[in-house]
Enzyme design. Structure first.
Site, PDB file in Angstrom:
ATOM      1  N   GLU A 186      -1.749 -28.585 -30.284  1.00  0.00           N
ATOM      2  CA  GLU A 186      -2.773 -29.637 -30.310  1.00  0.00           C
ATOM      3  C   GLU A 186      -2.105 -31.001 -30.148  1.00  0.00           C
ATOM      4  OE1 GLU A 186      -6.235 -30.188 -30.480  1.00  0.00           O
ATOM      5  OE2 GLU A 186      -5.468 -32.234 -30.349  1.00  0.00           O
ATOM      6  N   VAL A 220     -12.967 -26.681 -31.838  1.00  0.00           N
ATOM      7  CA  VAL A 220     -13.777 -25.583 -32.374  1.00  0.00           C
ATOM      8  C   VAL A 220     -13.487 -24.278 -31.634  1.00  0.00           C
ATOM      9  CG1 VAL A 220     -16.136 -24.794 -32.756  1.00  0.00           C
ATOM     10  CG2 VAL A 220     -15.589 -27.216 -32.997  1.00  0.00           C
ATOM     11  N   GLY A 242     -11.586 -28.554 -24.047  1.00  0.00           N
ATOM     12  CA  GLY A 242     -12.877 -29.215 -23.960  1.00  0.00           C
ATOM     13  C   GLY A 242     -13.669 -28.749 -22.747  1.00  0.00           C
ATOM     14  N   VAL A 275       0.797 -30.425 -24.503  1.00  0.00           N
ATOM     15  CA  VAL A 275       1.262 -29.469 -23.496  1.00  0.00           C
ATOM     16  C   VAL A 275       1.514 -30.200 -22.183  1.00  0.00           C
ATOM     17  CG1 VAL A 275       0.610 -27.434 -22.140  1.00  0.00           C
ATOM     18  CG2 VAL A 275       0.152 -27.509 -24.613  1.00  0.00           C
ATOM     19  N   HIS A 324     -29.180 -17.642 -58.895  1.00  0.00           N
ATOM     20  CA  HIS A 324     -27.883 -17.289 -59.446  1.00  0.00           C
ATOM     21  C   HIS A 324     -27.696 -15.783 -59.393  1.00  0.00           C
ATOM     22  CE1 HIS A 324     -24.324 -17.360 -61.957  1.00  0.00           C
ATOM     23  NE2 HIS A 324     -24.855 -16.352 -62.637  1.00  0.00           N
ATOM     24  N   ASP A 378     -25.911 -29.743 -22.571  1.00  0.00           N
ATOM     25  CA  ASP A 378     -24.514 -30.143 -22.360  1.00  0.00           C
ATOM     26  C   ASP A 378     -24.317 -31.105 -21.196  1.00  0.00           C
ATOM     27  OD1 ASP A 378     -23.824 -28.471 -24.425  1.00  0.00           O
ATOM     28  OD2 ASP A 378     -22.389 -27.271 -23.283  1.00  0.00           O
TER      29      ASP A 378
HETATM   30  P1  FAD Z   1     -25.441 -23.703 -20.608  1.00  0.00           P
HETATM   31  O1  FAD Z   1     -25.532 -22.749 -21.717  1.00  0.00           O
HETATM   32  O2  FAD Z   1     -24.106 -23.936 -19.993  1.00  0.00           O
HETATM   33  O3  FAD Z   1     -26.453 -23.183 -19.490  1.00  0.00           O
HETATM   34  C1  FAD Z   1     -26.603 -23.802 -18.252  1.00  0.00           C
HETATM   35  C2  FAD Z   1     -27.120 -22.786 -17.258  1.00  0.00           C
HETATM   36  O4  FAD Z   1     -27.509 -23.454 -16.079  1.00  0.00           O
HETATM   37  C3  FAD Z   1     -26.082 -21.755 -16.834  1.00  0.00           C
HETATM   38  O5  FAD Z   1     -26.643 -20.473 -16.866  1.00  0.00           O
HETATM   39  C4  FAD Z   1     -25.749 -22.164 -15.402  1.00  0.00           C
HETATM   40  O6  FAD Z   1     -25.373 -21.061 -14.587  1.00  0.00           O
HETATM   41  C5  FAD Z   1     -27.067 -22.733 -14.951  1.00  0.00           C
HETATM   42  N1  FAD Z   1     -26.985 -23.679 -13.845  1.00  0.00           N
HETATM   43  C6  FAD Z   1     -26.225 -24.805 -13.772  1.00  0.00           C
HETATM   44  N2  FAD Z   1     -26.469 -25.458 -12.628  1.00  0.00           N
HETATM   45  C7  FAD Z   1     -27.396 -24.728 -11.963  1.00  0.00           C
HETATM   46  C8  FAD Z   1     -28.055 -24.889 -10.741  1.00  0.00           C
HETATM   47  N3  FAD Z   1     -27.841 -25.956  -9.950  1.00  0.00           N
HETATM   48  N4  FAD Z   1     -28.943 -23.945 -10.357  1.00  0.00           N
HETATM   49  C9  FAD Z   1     -29.189 -22.883 -11.143  1.00  0.00           C
HETATM   50  N5  FAD Z   1     -28.602 -22.684 -12.317  1.00  0.00           N
HETATM   51  C10 FAD Z   1     -27.725 -23.601 -12.736  1.00  0.00           C
HETATM   52  N6  FAD Z   1     -22.476 -24.015 -29.449  1.00  0.00           N
HETATM   53  C11 FAD Z   1     -23.067 -23.854 -30.648  1.00  0.00           C
HETATM   54  O7  FAD Z   1     -24.030 -24.565 -30.958  1.00  0.00           O
HETATM   55  N7  FAD Z   1     -22.620 -22.904 -31.539  1.00  0.00           N
HETATM   56  C12 FAD Z   1     -21.565 -22.099 -31.256  1.00  0.00           C
HETATM   57  O8  FAD Z   1     -21.187 -21.261 -32.069  1.00  0.00           O
HETATM   58  C13 FAD Z   1     -20.930 -22.248 -30.001  1.00  0.00           C
HETATM   59  N8  FAD Z   1     -19.882 -21.464 -29.673  1.00  0.00           N
HETATM   60  C14 FAD Z   1     -19.320 -21.582 -28.442  1.00  0.00           C
HETATM   61  C15 FAD Z   1     -18.249 -20.756 -28.113  1.00  0.00           C
HETATM   62  C16 FAD Z   1     -17.655 -20.835 -26.869  1.00  0.00           C
HETATM   63  C17 FAD Z   1     -16.499 -19.935 -26.529  1.00  0.00           C
HETATM   64  C18 FAD Z   1     -18.160 -21.779 -25.908  1.00  0.00           C
HETATM   65  C19 FAD Z   1     -17.552 -21.873 -24.545  1.00  0.00           C
HETATM   66  C20 FAD Z   1     -19.214 -22.613 -26.230  1.00  0.00           C
HETATM   67  C21 FAD Z   1     -19.801 -22.529 -27.492  1.00  0.00           C
HETATM   68  N9  FAD Z   1     -20.865 -23.365 -27.867  1.00  0.00           N
HETATM   69  C22 FAD Z   1     -21.435 -23.229 -29.105  1.00  0.00           C
HETATM   70  C23 FAD Z   1     -21.408 -24.395 -26.956  1.00  0.00           C
HETATM   71  C24 FAD Z   1     -22.698 -23.879 -26.297  1.00  0.00           C
HETATM   72  O9  FAD Z   1     -22.423 -22.694 -25.598  1.00  0.00           O
HETATM   73  C25 FAD Z   1     -23.252 -24.942 -25.375  1.00  0.00           C
HETATM   74  O10 FAD Z   1     -23.430 -26.150 -26.089  1.00  0.00           O
HETATM   75  C26 FAD Z   1     -24.603 -24.500 -24.819  1.00  0.00           C
HETATM   76  O11 FAD Z   1     -24.491 -23.303 -24.109  1.00  0.00           O
HETATM   77  C27 FAD Z   1     -25.197 -25.577 -23.923  1.00  0.00           C
HETATM   78  O12 FAD Z   1     -26.429 -25.169 -23.486  1.00  0.00           O
HETATM   79  P2  FAD Z   1     -27.028 -25.656 -22.099  1.00  0.00           P
HETATM   80  O13 FAD Z   1     -28.331 -24.949 -21.952  1.00  0.00           O
HETATM   81  O14 FAD Z   1     -26.992 -27.116 -22.018  1.00  0.00           O
HETATM   82  O15 FAD Z   1     -25.999 -25.137 -20.981  1.00  0.00           O
HETATM   83  P1  AMP Z   2     -12.646 -29.753 -28.122  1.00  0.00           P
HETATM   84  O1  AMP Z   2     -12.925 -30.919 -27.224  1.00  0.00           O
HETATM   85  O2  AMP Z   2     -13.249 -29.851 -29.488  1.00  0.00           O
HETATM   86  O3  AMP Z   2     -12.931 -28.445 -27.451  1.00  0.00           O
HETATM   87  O4  AMP Z   2     -11.077 -29.757 -28.400  1.00  0.00           O
HETATM   88  C1  AMP Z   2     -10.113 -29.792 -27.385  1.00  0.00           C
HETATM   89  C2  AMP Z   2      -8.792 -30.195 -27.991  1.00  0.00           C
HETATM   90  O5  AMP Z   2      -7.761 -30.036 -27.027  1.00  0.00           O
HETATM   91  C3  AMP Z   2      -8.743 -31.657 -28.466  1.00  0.00           C
HETATM   92  O6  AMP Z   2      -8.451 -31.682 -29.842  1.00  0.00           O
HETATM   93  C4  AMP Z   2      -7.627 -32.272 -27.622  1.00  0.00           C
HETATM   94  O7  AMP Z   2      -6.854 -33.200 -28.363  1.00  0.00           O
HETATM   95  C5  AMP Z   2      -6.778 -31.060 -27.236  1.00  0.00           C
HETATM   96  N1  AMP Z   2      -5.969 -31.252 -26.021  1.00  0.00           N
HETATM   97  C6  AMP Z   2      -6.374 -31.774 -24.841  1.00  0.00           C
HETATM   98  N2  AMP Z   2      -5.351 -31.780 -23.928  1.00  0.00           N
HETATM   99  C7  AMP Z   2      -4.256 -31.244 -24.547  1.00  0.00           C
HETATM  100  C8  AMP Z   2      -2.883 -30.975 -24.170  1.00  0.00           C
HETATM  101  N3  AMP Z   2      -2.400 -31.235 -22.934  1.00  0.00           N
HETATM  102  N4  AMP Z   2      -2.064 -30.418 -25.099  1.00  0.00           N
HETATM  103  C9  AMP Z   2      -2.512 -30.117 -26.334  1.00  0.00           C
HETATM  104  N5  AMP Z   2      -3.776 -30.364 -26.747  1.00  0.00           N
HETATM  105  C10 AMP Z   2      -4.652 -30.910 -25.877  1.00  0.00           C
END
Ligand code: FAD
Ligand code: AMP
Length: 476
Positions: free
Chosen positions: A211, A191, A278, A245, A451, A319
């Site tokens: 990929e 994604v 990932g 890669v 519609h 997460d």
């Molecule tokens: P996080 O958002 O990672 O927040 C965790 C927080 O905890 C952080 O601020 C961190 O600094 C803090 N923290 C960690 N450990 C400590 C500690 N010991 N003390 C104090 N603070 C701490 N998801 C979607 O649903 N839709 C999207 O469109 C989407 N787009 C994305 C695009 C990108 C480029 C990326 C990287 C991710 C995207 N995601 C998307 C995934 C989404 O960002 C995560 O699933 C989401 O942020 C997870 O939320 P969380 O609260 O579990 O963790």
């Molecule tokens: P996601 O987990 O959805 O963010 O996707 C990560 C993608 O990276 C997966 O589809 C993996 O198959 C791919 N990937 C992981 N390691 C490698 C690598 N060494 N070369 C190319 N693709 C990779």
């Protein structure tokens, strides 16, 4: 005397800050600790999602999409623009401003809900004590009746292509480029890789995505993946499948990337390389050894279906625990944990979590893919409707893609909905509600859709399931 709270949340991403708000709504005293620091050195609530993920990526996807459409589509509408020019600095300023507004909004919500927002590091100790280290280094031990760990995730770094924060970057770095790379390499067609590749491709980069897997978008329905692959190709994004890669080396002229495919060892040179392979749970220094928290073999905090850890009164959400790494999944878990702490019955329906990829066309789904239903052995029927036959999609000049519904043969229950097309991420909400209510195809068939609207595609797909589509020939 140490401070004490009913609930201490560690992490203020979408899982943690939402948990904190819900706990406060229940009348609990709440503290939420977060250590996130942006590249400008400033701390901010909101975690990955608001600072480096969902929000900034969608801001750039929107801007880059407008730029691309102005270049390629306006002519068809009879709009003459003259030469278009990209002002990336302004585009990036807008992104940063949206992030600032939203992260500032969380600080405001904390205040309104009387939540103590603490900036610094939180660490769970034994006995539900939380050690808080403020940014100035001051250490305080806080007593908590309940703790919610919501520490999120961080990008996976691969040894063969280590981040250098200049030419080889993670997804956060790729959101903050101050120039359009002529040649952009992306490792991983997941994604995040597809969204970031789309942004920079629309702004003029020649994008190559490498990929390792042979199947494109293996987690999506095959019909959807097929359409998406064709569309990305048309947009000039070169997605090399089965390309693993094996190394990346930054030099003066760019990054030399080596990979292996079915024909053997290959290489390309790019100006910047985004590694998007990932994310991994972030649990560094999150709990002491005697705190009683257990990690699984992949580093996720072990929890039960209601996000309870092995320690009574300690929960983990978002997460850092099993399940899809999605903001809305984390938020729902945060709500569930806070509700349970307040003595309510709560659950997350893990079978009905929507997935969205915000590319053009957008890709969204909920429930099972056709392959998953087939493998389950349940008899099923499908219906689909192409956006090419939708009046609204035509008016929008966005006719690629389709909506597809999979229902059970016996009782007509909707098992999966898959959309690739304009606003798929919005359209999927109707399907999510349908699955949440265990709706049948007939329920959607009998629901009146405005519609002309894109939502009619879902209506027509539901009719097509029973060969009753009105605006497209049915399969015979
Ligand atoms: P996080 O958002 O990672 O927040 C965790 C927080 O905890 C952080 O601020 C961190 O600094 C803090 N923290 C960690 N450990 C400590 C500690 N010991 N003390 C104090 N603070 C701490 N998801 C979607 O649903 N839709 C999207 O469109 C989407 N787009 C994305 C695009 C990108 C480029 C990326 C990287 C991710 C995207 N995601 C998307 C995934 C989404 O960002 C995560 O699933 C989401 O942020 C997870 O939320 P969380 O609260 O579990 O963790
Ligand atoms: P996601 O987990 O959805 O963010 O996707 C990560 C993608 O990276 C997966 O589809 C993996 O198959 C791919 N990937 C992981 N390691 C490698 C690598 N060494 N070369 C190319 N693709 C990779």
């Amino acid at each position: 005397m140490s401070r004490s709270f009913d609930v201490v949340v560690v992490g203020a991403g979408p899982a943690g800050y939402v948990a904190a708000i819900r706990a406060a709504q229940h009348g609990k005293t709440v503290a939420c600790i977060d250590e996130w620091r942006n590249k400008d050195g400033k701390n901010a609530f909101g975690g990955t999602c608001l600072n480096a993920g969902c929000i900034p990526s969608k801001a750039l996807l929107e801007s880059s999409e407008l730029f691309h459409r102005a270049q390629h589509e306006f002519k068809k509408h009879g709009i003459k623009t003259g030469d278009l020019e990209l002002d990336l600095a302004t585009m990036q300023k807008r992104r940063a401003s949206i992030v600032r507004q939203l992260t500032g909004g969380i600080a405001g919500l904390f205040k309104a809900n009387k939540i103590e927002g603490l900036v610094g590091h939180g660490k769970l100790l034994a006995g539900k004590q939380v050690e808080f280290t403020a940014v100035d280094g001051a250490v305080e031990v806080i007593e908590a009746s309940n703790v919610i760990l919501a520490s999120g995730s961080s990008p996976i770094e691969i040894g063969i292509a280590p981040f250098d924060d200049a030419k080889i970057v993670d997804s956060w770095g790729a959101l903050e480029f101050d120039g359009v790379p002529k040649r952009l390499g992306v490792v991983g067609a997941g994604v995040i890789g597809l969204e970031l590749g789309s942004v920079w491709s629309r702004l003029g980069a020649k994008v190559t995505i490498l990929e390792a897997m042979e199947d494109f978008l293996f987690m999506a329905d095959r019909d959807v993946a097929k359409v998406a692959a064709k569309e990305f190709k048309l947009q000039g994004i070169d997605i090399k499948l089965g390309a693993k890669v094996s190394g990346a080396k930054a030099g003066k002229t760019g990054v030399a990337v080596s990979y292996d495919d079915k024909d053997g060892a290959q290489s390309i040179e790019v100006d910047k390389l985004v590694v998007a392979v990932g994310r991994k749970p972030h649990t560094d220094n999150l709990f002491s050894e005697d705190a009683g928290i257990q990690l699984d073999e992949r580093g996720f905090i072990v929890v039960d279906d209601e996000c309870r850890t092995r320690v009574k009164g300690v929960y983990a959400v978002g997460d850092c625990v099993r399940g899809p790494m999605l903001a809305h999944k984390g938020s729902e878990e945060g709500v569930m944990a806070a509700d349970i702490i307040a003595g309510e019955i709560a659950e997350v329906n893990y079978n009905v979590i929507p997935s969205v990829i915000y590319t053009a066309p957008e890709i969204a789904w909920v429930g099972k893919t056709e392959a998953e239903v087939k493998n389950s052995g349940r008899a099923y029927k499908t219906g689909s409707f192409p956006f090419a036959a939708s009046g609204r999609a035509k008016a929008m000049e966005q006719t690629s893609g389709m909506a597809k519904i999979i229902s059970s043969q016996d009782d007509d229950e909707i098992l999966g909905v898959h959309i690739v097309g304009p606003m798929a991420g919005e359209l999927i909400a109707e399907a999510v509600l349908a699955l949440e209510f265990s709706a049948s195809t007939e329920d959607i068939q009998r629901t009146i859709h405005a519609h002309p609207s894109l939502a009619e595609a879902l209506h027509e797909a539901s009719l097509a399931v029973d060969n009753k589509a009105l605006n497209f020939p049915n399969k015979r």
